[in-house]
Write a protein that holds these residues in place. Structure first.
Motif, PDB file in Angstrom:
ATOM      1  N   MET A   1       0.831  -1.113   0.170  1.00  0.00           N
ATOM      2  CA  MET A   1      -0.022  -0.054  -0.005  1.00  0.00           C
ATOM      3  C   MET A   1       0.973   1.234  -0.150  1.00  0.00           C
ATOM      4  O   MET A   1       2.016   1.291   0.569  1.00  0.00           O
ATOM      5  N   THR A   2       0.681   2.251  -0.917  1.00  0.00           N
ATOM      6  CA  THR A   2       1.230   3.471  -0.774  1.00  0.00           C
ATOM      7  C   THR A   2       0.457   4.650  -0.676  1.00  0.00           C
ATOM      8  O   THR A   2      -0.856   4.305  -0.947  1.00  0.00           O
ATOM      9  N   LEU A   3       0.737   5.773  -0.301  1.00  0.00           N
ATOM     10  CA  LEU A   3      -0.300   6.855  -0.319  1.00  0.00           C
ATOM     11  C   LEU A   3      -0.875   7.250  -1.317  1.00  0.00           C
ATOM     12  O   LEU A   3      -2.151   7.659  -1.350  1.00  0.00           O
ATOM     13  N   SER A   4      -0.370   6.939  -2.756  1.00  0.00           N
ATOM     14  CA  SER A   4      -1.084   7.381  -3.790  1.00  0.00           C
ATOM     15  C   SER A   4      -2.025   6.401  -4.215  1.00  0.00           C
ATOM     16  O   SER A   4      -3.155   6.714  -4.755  1.00  0.00           O
ATOM     17  N   GLU A   5      -2.264   5.325  -3.446  1.00  0.00           N
ATOM     18  CA  GLU A   5      -3.475   4.554  -3.406  1.00  0.00           C
ATOM     19  C   GLU A   5      -4.498   4.800  -2.597  1.00  0.00           C
ATOM     20  O   GLU A   5      -5.835   4.350  -3.043  1.00  0.00           O
ATOM     21  N   ILE A   6      -4.312   5.521  -1.549  1.00  0.00           N
ATOM     22  CA  ILE A   6      -5.564   5.978  -0.788  1.00  0.00           C
ATOM     23  C   ILE A   6      -5.906   7.269  -0.898  1.00  0.00           C
ATOM     24  O   ILE A   6      -6.828   7.777   0.010  1.00  0.00           O
ATOM     25  N   LEU A   7      -4.804   8.188  -1.240  1.00  0.00           N
ATOM     26  CA  LEU A   7      -5.054   9.690  -1.406  1.00  0.00           C
ATOM     27  C   LEU A   7      -5.150  10.224  -2.827  1.00  0.00           C
ATOM     28  O   LEU A   7      -4.314  10.088  -3.270  1.00  0.00           O
ATOM     29  N   LYS A   8      -6.321  10.792  -2.916  1.00  0.00           N
ATOM     30  CA  LYS A   8      -6.715  11.440  -4.292  1.00  0.00           C
ATOM     31  C   LYS A   8      -5.961  12.770  -4.634  1.00  0.00           C
ATOM     32  O   LYS A   8      -5.950  13.219  -3.518  1.00  0.00           O
ATOM     33  N   PRO A   9      -5.641  13.064  -5.310  1.00  0.00           N
ATOM     34  CA  PRO A   9      -4.947  14.615  -5.751  1.00  0.00           C
ATOM     35  C   PRO A   9      -6.130  15.785  -5.203  1.00  0.00           C
ATOM     36  O   PRO A   9      -5.657  16.289  -4.584  1.00  0.00           O
ATOM     37  N   GLU A  10      -7.318  15.354  -5.572  1.00  0.00           N
ATOM     38  CA  GLU A  10      -8.329  16.100  -5.076  1.00  0.00           C
ATOM     39  C   GLU A  10      -8.596  16.220  -3.567  1.00  0.00           C
ATOM     40  O   GLU A  10      -9.415  17.062  -3.166  1.00  0.00           O
ATOM     41  N   ALA A  11      -8.149  15.326  -3.042  1.00  0.00           N
ATOM     42  CA  ALA A  11      -8.421  15.293  -1.641  1.00  0.00           C
ATOM     43  C   ALA A  11      -7.390  16.025  -0.491  1.00  0.00           C
ATOM     44  O   ALA A  11      -7.135  15.477   0.490  1.00  0.00           O
ATOM     45  N   ILE A  12      -6.627  17.063  -1.185  1.00  0.00           N
ATOM     46  CA  ILE A  12      -5.858  17.729  -0.507  1.00  0.00           C
ATOM     47  C   ILE A  12      -6.222  19.460  -0.414  1.00  0.00           C
ATOM     48  O   ILE A  12      -6.720  19.966  -1.706  1.00  0.00           O
ATOM     49  N   LYS A  13      -6.317  19.948   0.747  1.00  0.00           N
ATOM     50  CA  LYS A  13      -7.014  21.074   0.931  1.00  0.00           C
ATOM     51  C   LYS A  13      -6.061  21.991   1.937  1.00  0.00           C
ATOM     52  O   LYS A  13      -5.660  21.513   2.850  1.00  0.00           O
ATOM     53  N   VAL A  14      -5.525  23.110   1.331  1.00  0.00           N
ATOM     54  CA  VAL A  14      -5.147  24.260   2.424  1.00  0.00           C
ATOM     55  C   VAL A  14      -6.173  25.232   3.015  1.00  0.00           C
ATOM     56  O   VAL A  14      -7.208  25.527   2.416  1.00  0.00           O
ATOM     57  N   VAL A  15      -6.337  25.206   4.210  1.00  0.00           N
ATOM     58  CA  VAL A  15      -7.133  25.884   4.963  1.00  0.00           C
ATOM     59  C   VAL A  15      -6.697  26.971   5.605  1.00  0.00           C
ATOM     60  O   VAL A  15      -5.514  26.927   6.456  1.00  0.00           O
ATOM     61  N   ALA A  16      -7.109  28.294   5.791  1.00  0.00           N
ATOM     62  CA  ALA A  16      -6.729  29.352   6.149  1.00  0.00           C
ATOM     63  C   ALA A  16      -6.616  29.292   7.506  1.00  0.00           C
ATOM     64  O   ALA A  16      -5.717  29.691   8.253  1.00  0.00           O
ATOM     65  N   SER A  17      -7.947  28.962   8.271  1.00  0.00           N
ATOM     66  CA  SER A  17      -7.862  28.663   9.725  1.00  0.00           C
ATOM     67  C   SER A  17      -9.089  27.937  10.017  1.00  0.00           C
ATOM     68  O   SER A  17     -10.018  27.960   9.363  1.00  0.00           O
ATOM     69  N   ALA A  18      -9.059  27.302  11.208  1.00  0.00           N
ATOM     70  CA  ALA A  18     -10.068  26.433  11.613  1.00  0.00           C
ATOM     71  C   ALA A  18     -10.297  27.023  13.141  1.00  0.00           C
ATOM     72  O   ALA A  18      -9.335  26.992  13.964  1.00  0.00           O
ATOM     73  N   SER A  19     -11.505  27.569  13.653  1.00  0.00           N
ATOM     74  CA  SER A  19     -11.568  27.933  14.957  1.00  0.00           C
ATOM     75  C   SER A  19     -11.379  26.930  15.806  1.00  0.00           C
ATOM     76  O   SER A  19     -11.217  27.255  17.377  1.00  0.00           O
ATOM     77  N   SER A  20     -11.455  25.793  15.802  1.00  0.00           N
ATOM     78  CA  SER A  20     -11.556  24.814  17.033  1.00  0.00           C
ATOM     79  C   SER A  20     -11.212  23.437  16.243  1.00  0.00           C
ATOM     80  O   SER A  20     -11.433  22.988  15.144  1.00  0.00           O
ATOM     81  N   LYS A  21     -10.838  22.244  17.072  1.00  0.00           N
ATOM     82  CA  LYS A  21     -10.772  20.907  16.806  1.00  0.00           C
ATOM     83  C   LYS A  21     -12.190  20.399  16.051  1.00  0.00           C
ATOM     84  O   LYS A  21     -12.120  19.873  15.007  1.00  0.00           O
ATOM     85  N   LYS A  22     -13.389  20.645  16.467  1.00  0.00           N
ATOM     86  CA  LYS A  22     -14.549  20.168  16.062  1.00  0.00           C
ATOM     87  C   LYS A  22     -14.623  20.666  14.630  1.00  0.00           C
ATOM     88  O   LYS A  22     -15.051  20.111  13.831  1.00  0.00           O
ATOM     89  N   ARG A  23     -14.470  22.038  14.342  1.00  0.00           N
ATOM     90  CA  ARG A  23     -14.477  22.761  13.105  1.00  0.00           C
ATOM     91  C   ARG A  23     -13.732  22.207  12.213  1.00  0.00           C
ATOM     92  O   ARG A  23     -13.991  21.848  10.949  1.00  0.00           O
ATOM     93  N   LEU A  24     -12.389  21.612  12.448  1.00  0.00           N
ATOM     94  CA  LEU A  24     -11.531  21.239  11.709  1.00  0.00           C
ATOM     95  C   LEU A  24     -11.923  19.714  11.259  1.00  0.00           C
ATOM     96  O   LEU A  24     -11.904  19.308  10.010  1.00  0.00           O
ATOM     97  N   LEU A  25     -12.621  19.047  12.278  1.00  0.00           N
ATOM     98  CA  LEU A  25     -13.220  17.736  11.850  1.00  0.00           C
ATOM     99  C   LEU A  25     -14.272  17.830  10.923  1.00  0.00           C
ATOM    100  O   LEU A  25     -14.545  17.054   9.924  1.00  0.00           O
ATOM    101  N   HIS A  26     -15.028  19.023  10.842  1.00  0.00           N
ATOM    102  CA  HIS A  26     -15.964  19.304   9.952  1.00  0.00           C
ATOM    103  C   HIS A  26     -15.435  19.435   8.623  1.00  0.00           C
ATOM    104  O   HIS A  26     -15.949  19.047   7.744  1.00  0.00           O
ATOM    105  N   ASP A  27     -14.320  20.207   8.644  1.00  0.00           N
ATOM    106  CA  ASP A  27     -13.828  20.574   7.453  1.00  0.00           C
ATOM    107  C   ASP A  27     -13.225  19.229   6.657  1.00  0.00           C
ATOM    108  O   ASP A  27     -13.119  19.059   5.371  1.00  0.00           O
ATOM    109  N   VAL A  28     -12.652  18.456   7.417  1.00  0.00           N
ATOM    110  CA  VAL A  28     -12.482  17.068   7.011  1.00  0.00           C
ATOM    111  C   VAL A  28     -13.529  16.154   6.443  1.00  0.00           C
ATOM    112  O   VAL A  28     -13.407  15.776   5.287  1.00  0.00           O
ATOM    113  N   GLY A  29     -14.569  16.274   7.009  1.00  0.00           N
ATOM    114  CA  GLY A  29     -15.756  15.729   6.685  1.00  0.00           C
ATOM    115  C   GLY A  29     -16.383  16.415   5.386  1.00  0.00           C
ATOM    116  O   GLY A  29     -16.634  15.584   4.384  1.00  0.00           O
TER     117      GLY A  29
END
Length: 154
Positions: A1-29
Motif C-alpha cells: 500500500m502506498t499513499l497514492s493508492e489511498i489519497l486522491k490529488p483532489e483530497a488535499i486542501k489548504v485551510v486558512a484557519s479552523a476555529s477549533s478541533k471540532k470545526r477542523l473535523l467538519h472541514d475534514v468531513g
C-alpha cells in the motif's frame, strides 16, 4: 500500500484557519464528502467518537484522525494543511497544522492498521513536514506526499 493508492490529488486542501478541533473535523468531513461522496455528518460523528477514546494529535504539529464506517468501501484519506495551527489536544500539547485523516471500511482490521502505520511513518519525517509547511499549492503537496513510493505499509 502506498499513499497514492489511498489519497486522491483532489483530497488535499489548504485551510486558512479552523476555529477549533471540532470545526477542523467538519472541514475534514466536507472534503471527504466532496471527493469520495461520504456522508459528512456520519464521518464527523465517527471522527469525534474516535477522538473521545484519545486524541489523534500525534505530536510535532501532526494529527491523524481516523474512523471505520460502513459506507466506506476502500481505504481512503484526505490531507489538510492549516495556515494557522489549531489546538487538537495533541500528546505534546502543541497545536496542529498538518492533518491526514483516514477512512476505512468497518471490517478493515489489518488494512486500517497498515494505512495508519504508513501515514504515521510518512508524517514522522521532519524534512517532509517542513516541505509540506512551506508549500500551499495542493498539487505540490500531493507530489511531496506521494513522491517516495518506496515507503510502504508493513
Amino acid at each position: 500500500m502506498t499513499l497514492s493508492e489511498i489519497l486522491k490529488p483532489e483530497a488535499i486542501k489548504v485551510v486558512a484557519s479552523a476555529s477549533s478541533k471540532k470545526r477542523l473535523l467538519h472541514d475534514v468531513g466536507d472534503l471527504a464528502n466532496s471527493v469520495y461522496g461520504y456522508e459528512t455528518a456520519g464521518l464527523v460523528t465517527a471522527l469525534m467518537e474516535r477522538e473521545s477514546l484519545g486524541p489523534t494529535g500525534v505530536g510535532n504539529g501532526v494529527a491523524l484522525p481516523h474512523a471505520r464506517l460502513d459506507e466506506v468501501k476502500d481505504m481512503s484519506a484526505v490531507f489538510l494543511l492549516l495556515e494557522k495551527p489549531v489546538d487538537f489536544d495533541a500528546v505534546d500539547r502543541q497545536p496542529v497544522d498538518i492533518v491526514m485523516a483516514l477512512f476505512a471500511p468497518e471490517a478493515a482490521g489489518v488494512e486500517h492498521l497498515k494505512a495508519l502505520a504508513l501515514v504515521s511513518r510518512t508524517l514522522r519525517n521532519g524534512d517532509l513536514c517542513k516541505k509540506l509547511r512551506a508549500n500551499h499549492d495542493a498539487s505540490t503537496l500531493y507530489a511531496l506526499l506521494t513522491s517516495d513510493q518506496n515507503i510502504q505499509a508493513a
